[in-house]
Design an enzyme around this catalytic site. Sequence first.
Site, short mmCIF file in Angstrom:
data_model
loop_
_atom_site.label_atom_id
_atom_site.label_comp_id
_atom_site.label_asym_id
_atom_site.label_seq_id
_atom_site.Cartn_x
_atom_site.Cartn_y
_atom_site.Cartn_z
N HIS A 158 5.42 6.90 -20.17
CA HIS A 158 6.63 6.97 -19.90
C HIS A 158 7.25 8.48 -19.68
O HIS A 158 8.29 8.79 -19.25
CB HIS A 158 7.50 6.64 -21.43
CG HIS A 158 7.15 5.49 -21.69
ND1 HIS A 158 6.01 4.65 -21.90
CD2 HIS A 158 8.03 4.22 -22.05
CE1 HIS A 158 6.15 3.40 -22.20
NE2 HIS A 158 7.64 3.02 -22.25
N CYS A 195 -2.59 3.23 -19.42
CA CYS A 195 -1.95 3.65 -20.61
C CYS A 195 -2.80 4.80 -21.38
O CYS A 195 -4.13 4.90 -21.43
CB CYS A 195 -2.13 2.35 -21.64
SG CYS A 195 -1.60 2.75 -23.26
N ASP A 237 -1.30 -1.71 -18.97
CA ASP A 237 -0.62 -0.75 -19.81
C ASP A 237 -0.05 -1.77 -21.02
O ASP A 237 0.12 -2.95 -21.02
CB ASP A 237 0.61 -0.11 -19.08
CG ASP A 237 1.30 0.91 -20.03
OD1 ASP A 237 0.67 1.51 -20.88
OD2 ASP A 237 2.58 0.83 -20.23
N SER A 238 0.44 -1.06 -22.09
CA SER A 238 0.86 -1.75 -23.01
C SER A 238 2.30 -2.64 -22.79
O SER A 238 2.66 -3.47 -23.51
CB SER A 238 1.32 -0.88 -24.29
OG SER A 238 2.16 0.47 -23.79
N GLU A 249 12.68 3.70 -22.47
CA GLU A 249 12.86 2.47 -22.39
C GLU A 249 14.59 2.16 -22.46
O GLU A 249 14.98 1.15 -21.87
CB GLU A 249 11.94 1.72 -23.51
CG GLU A 249 10.61 2.05 -23.37
CD GLU A 249 9.75 0.87 -23.52
OE1 GLU A 249 10.32 -0.18 -24.21
OE2 GLU A 249 8.66 0.87 -23.27
N CYS A 307 1.39 10.56 -21.49
CA CYS A 307 1.93 9.26 -21.85
C CYS A 307 2.72 8.67 -20.70
O CYS A 307 3.24 9.27 -19.80
CB CYS A 307 3.09 9.44 -22.93
SG CYS A 307 3.84 7.77 -23.40
#
Length: 281
Positions: free
Chosen positions: A201, A88, A25-26, A167, A199
């Site tokens: 997150h 991702c 993932d990023s 985050e 996504c």
Amino acid sequence: MPNCAANTSDSADPAADNRPIGVFDSGLGGLTVVAALRRRLPDEDILYLGDTARVPYGDKSADSIIRFARQDTGFLVGKGVKLVIAACNTVSAVALPELRRNRVGEPLLGVIDAGVRAVMGSGARRICVIGTRATVNSDAYRRALHALDRSLVVESIPCPLLVPLAEEGIVSGPLARAVFDLYLKPLRENPPEALLLGCTHYPLFIPALNKYFGGRVRIIDSAGACAEYAADYLQAHRLSAVAGKRPRYSCFVTDLPAEFQHQATRFLGSDPGRVEKIALE
Ligand code: DGL
């Protein structure tokens, strides 16, 4: 937690394949996919790569995302993984077709295929997909859904502020609610049958989103869907690890390993194990 020294099918069971699964993932977000994989496939070793030096991918150009995804995949393939998972959504939306065309990292699974499969299995006919700008601009979810059923009503909404919010650990409360209002207010008034979280997150917001929609929307999480998809894939291709094996986990990042280690528990629900810094370029 023991680390995963990559490679080798060293099981006594000739039908088992104990090489690790590679997930990238990023940054941190793909750990929601790792958490789902750990629950669904508790015997599997997992190598995780978070490209923390270049996160976020969601507001980068397609060319950059494809280049980063090639490097991420190449790193995991070099570690001897049996399967690469692009956790991702942005990569899955923007880079996967190109990587597949060039046969980079076979076999290579993405969260979009998994999310689409979960939506089709849900029976929902009016669907809203939320994700980063790059994911929504790619139109990948809508195209994949319409390739299977033209009559589905599919809307897509970019929700870029949800990534930094997650985050920062703000996944409920007035600030999260204000951001939901910013993007999702019309949806709250006229809810779809299913909301697809496109996504990495967004699974962290599931309790708050359920509350926001008063339980009237079925929330489909592409991380959980991806773990199901990977489990079916391993079984169908006789790639599963031997049952009852003790799993080993390792994380690699391209920057700030201590920060990653600190934040990872929130995304993973448990300690990530050893985190090693590596260079991709
Ligand atoms: N991992 C990205 C995704 O799922 C979100 C974070 C980013 O923009 O890099 O789309």
